[in-house]
Design a protein around this motif. Sequence first.
Motif, short mmCIF file in Angstrom:
data_model
loop_
_atom_site.label_atom_id
_atom_site.label_comp_id
_atom_site.label_asym_id
_atom_site.label_seq_id
_atom_site.Cartn_x
_atom_site.Cartn_y
_atom_site.Cartn_z
N GLN A 140 1.11 -1.03 -0.08
CA GLN A 140 -0.12 0.23 -0.03
C GLN A 140 0.81 1.09 -0.48
OE1 GLN A 140 -3.54 -0.07 0.10
NE2 GLN A 140 -3.48 -2.09 0.01
N ALA B 71 -1.31 4.70 0.10
CA ALA B 71 -2.85 4.96 1.00
C ALA B 71 -2.10 6.52 2.04
CB ALA B 71 -2.59 3.67 1.59
N ASP C 284 -6.77 3.76 -0.02
CA ASP C 284 -6.19 4.13 -1.45
C ASP C 284 -6.44 4.85 -2.05
OD1 ASP C 284 -4.64 2.94 -3.36
OD2 ASP C 284 -4.96 0.73 -2.95
#
Length: 160
Positions: free
Chosen positions: A90, A93, A120
Motif C-alpha cells: 500500500q 495509501a 487507497d
Amino acid sequence: MKESHMLAQLASGLEAADAATVLATMTDDVTLRVAVHDQPFEGREVTGQILTAVLDGALHDVEVTETIRQAAGQAGAETAGQAGAQPAGQPGAQTAILMFTVQVADHPGTADGLLVVRCDPDRDNRIFDITVFLRPLAALQALADDMGRRLGGPRPGDGA
C-alpha cells in the motif's frame, strides 16, 4: 470518490447511524481493528455485521468533532515498527483520523473515540484499513459487553 468526499460520507454515515453509508466507504477486503479483540476482523461482510450492531444502538449520538488528513505528499514512516508506517502493498495509501464523541449503551456520560482510516487512491479512495479507539475504559467495556449480547457466540466470520 475523492478522499475528502469519502471522509465526509464516513462522518455523515456515523452521525446518522447509517451502517450502509459507512460501509460504502470501504473496500471489499477491509480490515477492522478494535481494542477488545486481539485479531482484526477481515472483509466487508463481517465489518458490515459489526457496524450494523454498533450503529443500531450500542453507540448513539455520534458526533464527529474533527477530521485530520495526511498532508499531500507526506510519506509514512520507513519501517513497520514506527507510527504511520505504510503496510506492505500500500505505498500510495493515505491516512486520516476522525475524532468523535459518542454515547455508549449502559455507560453514563460521553465517550471519546478515534477512527484511524487508511484509504487507497488506486481503489477509488475507499478505506482498506480502519482502527477504532474508545475511551474511557469503562465505555469500551460497556461497548464490548453490549456487542457480546447483540452478536452472541463466536465473533463474526469465525464460521463456528
